[in-house]
Design a protein around this motif. Sequence first.
Motif, PDB file in Angstrom:
ATOM      1  N   ASP A  82       0.748  -1.383   0.015  1.00  0.00           N
ATOM      2  CA  ASP A  82       0.067   0.086   0.239  1.00  0.00           C
ATOM      3  C   ASP A  82       0.914   1.185  -0.025  1.00  0.00           C
ATOM      4  O   ASP A  82       0.668   2.299  -0.718  1.00  0.00           O
ATOM      5  CB  ASP A  82      -0.950  -0.023   1.256  1.00  0.00           C
ATOM      6  N   ARG A  83       1.955   1.019   0.818  1.00  0.00           N
ATOM      7  CA  ARG A  83       2.797   2.446   0.732  1.00  0.00           C
ATOM      8  C   ARG A  83       3.593   2.704  -0.509  1.00  0.00           C
ATOM      9  O   ARG A  83       3.595   3.743  -0.883  1.00  0.00           O
ATOM     10  CB  ARG A  83       4.062   2.337   1.929  1.00  0.00           C
ATOM     11  N   GLU A  84       4.068   1.694  -1.058  1.00  0.00           N
ATOM     12  CA  GLU A  84       4.593   1.821  -2.448  1.00  0.00           C
ATOM     13  C   GLU A  84       3.657   2.068  -3.351  1.00  0.00           C
ATOM     14  O   GLU A  84       4.021   3.104  -4.242  1.00  0.00           O
ATOM     15  CB  GLU A  84       5.407   0.236  -2.808  1.00  0.00           C
ATOM     16  N   ALA A  85       2.506   1.601  -3.337  1.00  0.00           N
ATOM     17  CA  ALA A  85       1.421   2.137  -4.368  1.00  0.00           C
ATOM     18  C   ALA A  85       1.093   3.713  -4.236  1.00  0.00           C
ATOM     19  O   ALA A  85       0.833   4.602  -5.110  1.00  0.00           O
ATOM     20  CB  ALA A  85       0.051   1.459  -4.311  1.00  0.00           C
ATOM     21  N   ALA A  86       1.121   4.084  -3.121  1.00  0.00           N
ATOM     22  CA  ALA A  86       0.761   5.326  -2.722  1.00  0.00           C
ATOM     23  C   ALA A  86       2.116   6.045  -2.936  1.00  0.00           C
ATOM     24  O   ALA A  86       1.680   7.500  -3.430  1.00  0.00           O
ATOM     25  CB  ALA A  86       0.296   5.769  -1.110  1.00  0.00           C
ATOM     26  N   ARG A  87       3.090   5.915  -2.653  1.00  0.00           N
ATOM     27  CA  ARG A  87       4.356   6.782  -3.147  1.00  0.00           C
ATOM     28  C   ARG A  87       4.345   6.787  -4.702  1.00  0.00           C
ATOM     29  O   ARG A  87       4.756   7.926  -5.203  1.00  0.00           O
ATOM     30  CB  ARG A  87       5.628   6.186  -2.562  1.00  0.00           C
TER      31      ARG A  87
END
Length: 204
Positions: free
Chosen positions: A186-191
């Motif tokens: 999720d973090r990587e997608a948001a980044r």
Amino acid sequence: MTAPHGAALAATRTSLRALRDAAADCRACPLWRAATQTVFGEGRRPARWMFVGEQPGDHEDRSGRPFVGPAGRLLDAAMAEAGIDRREVYVTNAVKHFKWVPAGRRRLHQKPNAREVAACRPWLDAEIALVQPEVVVALGATAAQALMGRTFRVTRERGKLLAVGWARAFMATVHPSAILRMKGADREAARQALVEDLRVLVAS
Ligand code: URA
């Protein structure tokens, strides 16, 4: 809240340094009491892009510079990936004092309220007038709603270049701290989504 800082502002219409000096003594809302110092914006003038965060965090409060902690490092890396050099932009916050409550030995971030945002607004307006950005980029809902009104929704409008009367354009995107609170994929997608929004700026 004390009287608005009209007199201090009026004296500083031509210089960011004068504006910063005046803001150092700002008492327009109570947040100065618990903060170490006013954290004013910094960067290029004029700048093509002005990034506006919510308020300084713990690192920023201690150092006196905006976006130098973990959220700042994430933002710098996302900018670099999108082809934006931080030295070419102006970076500031909607609220210029750190709002926090003690949590053991830590200082826990507190969201500024509407009165605190409104009290700080003259400084932001003056920065926009002096920096004359092509695009003002709000990072997160506090900055976006400070500039566009309380009904503005970052989730609906993010990544869009919107016409406004007080800059050539406005864009909202997610706050880097919100990304830091996520985990794993999720973090990587948001980044990546943040980088994509920033690429819209570069292409504009
Ligand atoms: N978060 C913000 O909104 N601004 C900063 O300067 C740092 C963290």
